[in-house]
Design a protein around this motif. Structure first.
Motif, PDB file in Angstrom:
ATOM      1  N   ALA A 438      33.027  36.264  42.713  1.00  0.00           N
ATOM      2  CA  ALA A 438      33.104  37.520  41.962  1.00  0.00           C
ATOM      3  C   ALA A 438      34.139  38.454  42.581  1.00  0.00           C
ATOM      4  O   ALA A 438      34.936  39.088  41.880  1.00  0.00           O
ATOM      5  CB  ALA A 438      31.732  38.186  41.932  1.00  0.00           C
ATOM      6  N   HIS A 439      34.161  38.500  43.899  1.00  0.00           N
ATOM      7  CA  HIS A 439      35.141  39.345  44.590  1.00  0.00           C
ATOM      8  C   HIS A 439      36.558  38.842  44.365  1.00  0.00           C
ATOM      9  O   HIS A 439      37.480  39.611  44.095  1.00  0.00           O
ATOM     10  CB  HIS A 439      34.823  39.394  46.079  1.00  0.00           C
ATOM     11  N   GLU A 442      37.810  39.611  40.891  1.00  0.00           N
ATOM     12  CA  GLU A 442      38.184  41.025  40.782  1.00  0.00           C
ATOM     13  C   GLU A 442      39.591  41.242  41.312  1.00  0.00           C
ATOM     14  O   GLU A 442      40.396  41.973  40.723  1.00  0.00           O
ATOM     15  CB  GLU A 442      37.199  41.890  41.567  1.00  0.00           C
ATOM     16  N   GLU A 462      41.803  36.072  32.373  1.00  0.00           N
ATOM     17  CA  GLU A 462      40.927  34.905  32.431  1.00  0.00           C
ATOM     18  C   GLU A 462      41.576  33.660  31.858  1.00  0.00           C
ATOM     19  O   GLU A 462      41.409  32.565  32.395  1.00  0.00           O
ATOM     20  CB  GLU A 462      39.606  35.187  31.706  1.00  0.00           C
ATOM     21  N   ARG A 479      29.681  33.174  35.633  1.00  0.00           N
ATOM     22  CA  ARG A 479      30.555  34.249  36.096  1.00  0.00           C
ATOM     23  C   ARG A 479      29.958  35.607  35.765  1.00  0.00           C
ATOM     24  O   ARG A 479      30.072  36.555  36.548  1.00  0.00           O
ATOM     25  CB  ARG A 479      31.957  34.098  35.505  1.00  0.00           C
ATOM     26  N   GLN A 480      29.336  35.712  34.572  1.00  0.00           N
ATOM     27  CA  GLN A 480      28.683  36.970  34.228  1.00  0.00           C
ATOM     28  C   GLN A 480      27.560  37.278  35.210  1.00  0.00           C
ATOM     29  O   GLN A 480      27.408  38.417  35.668  1.00  0.00           O
ATOM     30  CB  GLN A 480      28.129  36.896  32.805  1.00  0.00           C
ATOM     31  N   ASP A 482      27.290  36.225  38.313  1.00  0.00           N
ATOM     32  CA  ASP A 482      27.884  36.561  39.610  1.00  0.00           C
ATOM     33  C   ASP A 482      28.424  37.988  39.604  1.00  0.00           C
ATOM     34  O   ASP A 482      28.286  38.722  40.592  1.00  0.00           O
ATOM     35  CB  ASP A 482      29.003  35.574  39.951  1.00  0.00           C
ATOM     36  N   ARG A 483      29.063  38.361  38.491  1.00  0.00           N
ATOM     37  CA  ARG A 483      29.619  39.719  38.406  1.00  0.00           C
ATOM     38  C   ARG A 483      28.503  40.764  38.417  1.00  0.00           C
ATOM     39  O   ARG A 483      28.603  41.785  39.109  1.00  0.00           O
ATOM     40  CB  ARG A 483      30.464  39.861  37.143  1.00  0.00           C
ATOM     41  N   GLU A 487      27.993  43.650  41.187  1.00  0.00           N
ATOM     42  CA  GLU A 487      27.885  45.059  40.831  1.00  0.00           C
ATOM     43  C   GLU A 487      26.582  45.645  41.350  1.00  0.00           C
ATOM     44  O   GLU A 487      26.538  46.792  41.816  1.00  0.00           O
ATOM     45  CB  GLU A 487      27.987  45.232  39.319  1.00  0.00           C
ATOM     46  N   ARG A 515      27.857  50.029  35.538  1.00  0.00           N
ATOM     47  CA  ARG A 515      27.872  49.081  36.643  1.00  0.00           C
ATOM     48  C   ARG A 515      26.648  49.234  37.535  1.00  0.00           C
ATOM     49  O   ARG A 515      26.299  50.339  37.946  1.00  0.00           O
ATOM     50  CB  ARG A 515      29.146  49.263  37.473  1.00  0.00           C
ATOM     51  N   GLU A 541      26.432  40.228  27.402  1.00  0.00           N
ATOM     52  CA  GLU A 541      25.898  40.268  28.764  1.00  0.00           C
ATOM     53  C   GLU A 541      24.379  40.233  28.800  1.00  0.00           C
ATOM     54  O   GLU A 541      23.780  40.203  29.872  1.00  0.00           O
ATOM     55  CB  GLU A 541      26.375  41.539  29.476  1.00  0.00           C
TER      56      GLU A 541
END
Length: 666
Positions: A438-439, A442, A462, A479-480, A482-483, A487, A515, A541
């Motif tokens: 995730a980092h 970003e 992406e 990925r969602q 992880d994000r 957050e 977030r 999401e």
């Protein structure tokens, strides 16, 4: 920041104190007692409020500022609203210490310093006199004894002794622990409190340099492993602790919430001073994360070396206390740059080195080489990579001093880490450097910067990342998740203070968007269990958010921000949300948020840019957000203008925690 420890966050403060006493605890440790009116609540010279000193946790950290030999006094930060304004000067010297004892009634703070080496901290400890003044900053957070653990594993060298000593003095009754402490010689043992149920083992290096042995790791592995849920806390030399952390994660299968392993210092960095009883907020990193484009993530007191850290200077981006760039000399601005300055600029602009390190981390080379050297064929099999490709990558890493190869016939050489590269084997660094984390994703948003600057609007990268093999299109849901998890981990620093904010005190039902909404909702529920809570997300999401909040009383609404709603909420809390949208869309968000709540109240929360005190990390966040198609961070004035254009007004304005803005609108 998932942990069995509960955390409380304080506004970040700085204050001047007076030395009341200085005594030797052992031949290797000196205790300085600090006091003075600065410990009480007061108003700083800058006009901002300084809350009374507070230290509730056994390993609470604060910074102590020391005088540079070329300065008449120590350079210190100025107090702002919940944060500090740090001097950007190469002569700034600060060290991080543990609050060994805090006596609120006596208004006394003890700090222990290791007497080793000739650096500024050790020199100060030897020469400080009663009556001398000293400036400190923090603590900014406190952690409790772990909840729900059947026993604790406590491990540390002499730099961890202040925290361990305080913890044992405050240890809850009927709790159990195994404690392992490493010191340089027998005379450095201390008379520690050892409660019933606690077993203390001293380990002595017998002349070996600090940070050079495996005494702690060997002792832990040889000790009986008690049944039940364990919480492991370890602190000391960073690379010495890396094998212990791996063993606890892999062999003992401890989850992140059960681990608090922190590198207090790094042997390679302690050239003159050694541990000196002080430490940066984490081990000296292998690479300059600023060059990697990585933001400095606060202290995460659980697994990683302590990390966004608003008590450190705003210019560094690594988990250490690196030098701060000197203030520009106006006379030099008109002069041609010296060759070494040109080289520094070119070095800062390099892309190959940071990308090669991140690719190595993404392939898992840190884990694959952590225990022993390996051949190209072995690494290819473990990482699912091409042998030819690894030859090119490892050759570059060898040339830059990260890996070495043992002699052997072509194709049979064994590759391993150099002393410099060994930090790649630390799981925390590997995760930070992975391109597909995730980092990392970003950070890769910066690929859209050129387009964003040229056109005024960024876009998601992406598709390019899928084509380059960095991410898989089929893994969007993961990925969602992880994000959202990332957050939520960042939001923990806001969630606690916000849960107790007066702006939300009279709400009976609250809707949250933005977030870290899940972490903030859970923090509010812990403080106010009767509060009706819901989190509003976009339909795409909703699935990942429901997984995050499964088993909690927080409802998930998935109709999106702009859809009509029958929500019974008194107010709508928007967390770092407006900056995702351009002005017109942000105004629409404000109007929709007001219309969706029966009370018509909107609460805006988040960071804002201050043009007079720009913070490098905030500017980096702004640049990355702009690159991926968001509006980027706004100033308070710009946000207030959006509020006015939306037909709302700011009823109250305040701050919580580390200077986070809270604006109540109606």
């Amino acid at each position: 920041m998932r942990s069995l420890r509960d955390w409380t966050f304080y506004p970040i403060t700085t204050r001047a104190l007076v030395v009341r006493a200085a005594v030797d605890v052992t031949p290797g440790m000196r205790r300085i007692t600090l006091g003075g009116p600065g410990l009480a609540a007061h108003t700083a010279p800058s006009g901002h409020c300084v809350q009374a000193f507070r230290s509730d946790g056994f390993d609470d950290e604060f910074k102590l500022f020391l005088r540079h030999p070329e300065e008449p006094s120590a350079l210190v930060p100025a107090q702002l609203d919940g944060v500090l304004d740090w001097p950007r000067h190469p002569h700034l010297i600060s060290r991080t210490y543990t609050a060994r004892r805090w006596d609120q009634a006596a208004q006394e703070l003890d700090v222990d310093l290791v007497l080793h080496g000739d650096g500024p901290a050790a020199a100060w400890a030897r020469t400080v006199q009663v009556g001398d003044s000293v400036q400190i900053a923090g603590p900014k957070m406190s952690g409790t004894h772990p909840r729900g653990a059947d026993w604790s594993l406590i491990v540390g060298d002499e730099t961890a002794l202040p925290a361990i000593g305080r913890w044992l003095e405050e240890f809850p009754e009927a709790e159990r622990a195994q404690v392992f402490v490493e010191v340089g010689e027998d005379s450095h043992r201390q008379e520690l409190t050892v409660p019933e149920g606690v077993e203390l083992t001293w380990l002595v290096r017998e002349g070996a340099p600090a940070g050079s042995t495996s005494l702690l790791f060997d002792a832990v592995r040889a000790a009986p492993w008690w049944p039940g849920t364990v919480f492991a806390w370890a602190a000391g030399e960073a690379l010495t602790l890396a094998p212990l952390r791996r063993w606890l994660r892999r062999e003992k299968q401890l989850g992140t919430e059960q681990l608090d392993v922190t590198g207090y210092w790094r042997r390679a960095a302690a050239v003159a001073e050694g541990p000196a009883g002080s430490r940066p907020t984490g081990p000296e990193p292998l690479v300059d994360e600023q060059a990697l484009g990585a933001p400095f993530d606060p202290t995460a007191p659980s697994d990683p070396p302590a990390a966004t850290n608003p008590t450190t200077p705003t210019t560094p981006t690594t988990p250490t206390t690196p030098a701060v760039p000197a203030a520009a000399d106006p006379s030099a601005l008109a002069s041609p740059a010296a060759p070494e300055e040109d080289e520094d600029l070119l070095h800062a602009a390099e892309l190959v080195g940071p990308m090669a390190l991140r690719v190595a981390a993404t392939l898992g080379l840190g884990s694959h080489l952590a225990d022993a050297p390996a051949t190209i064929a072995e690494l290819a099999a473990r990482s699912g990579s091409s042998e030819n490709g690894l030859v090119h990558l490892l050759r570059y890493l060898e040339a830059t001093g990260i890996v070495h190869r043992d002699p052997g016939a072509p194709g049979t050489e064994r590759w391993g880490f150099t002393a410099r590269g060994l930090e790649m084997s630390d799981e925390w660094y590997e995760e930070r450097l992975r391109l597909d984390s995730a980092h990392g994703l970003e950070q890769l948003a910066i690929l859209g910067l050129l387009r964003a600057v040229r056109t005024g609007r960024g876009a998601s990268a992406e598709r390019a990342l899928v084509e380059l093999g960095i991410v898989e299109s089929s893994a969007e849901h993961q990925r969602q998740r992880d994000r959202l998890r990332a957050e939520a981990d960042r939001a923990v620093y806001l969630a606690g203070p916000l849960a107790e904010a007066e702006a939300l005190a009279d709400c009976s039902a609250l809707r949250i968007s933005g977030r870290g909404a899940d972490e903030i909702a859970l923090a509010l529920h812990r403080v106010r269990p009767a509060l009706e809570l819901s989190v509003l997300v976009d339909p795409a999401e909703a699935g990942a958010m429901r997984e995050q909040l499964a088993g909690t009383p927080v409802a998930v609404e998935d109709e999106g921000l702009f859809a009509p709603s029958s929500s019974a909420a008194d107010a709508h809390l928007l967390v770092d949300l407006l900056d995702r949208y351009p002005d017109d869309a942000a105004i629409a968000v404000l109007r929709a948020a007001r219309a969706a709540c029966r009370g018509g109240r909107v609460v805006l929360v988040g960071e804002a840019l201050d043009d007079e005190a720009l913070d490098e990390h905030e500017c980096e966040d702004d640049l990355l957000a702009f690159s991926r198609g968001e509006a980027g961070l706004r100033t308070r004035t710009a946000r207030d203008e959006l509020v006015r254009r939306a037909g709302l007004e700011v009823v109250t304005a305040s701050s919580v925690g580390w200077g986070f803005d809270v604006r109540v609108l109606a």
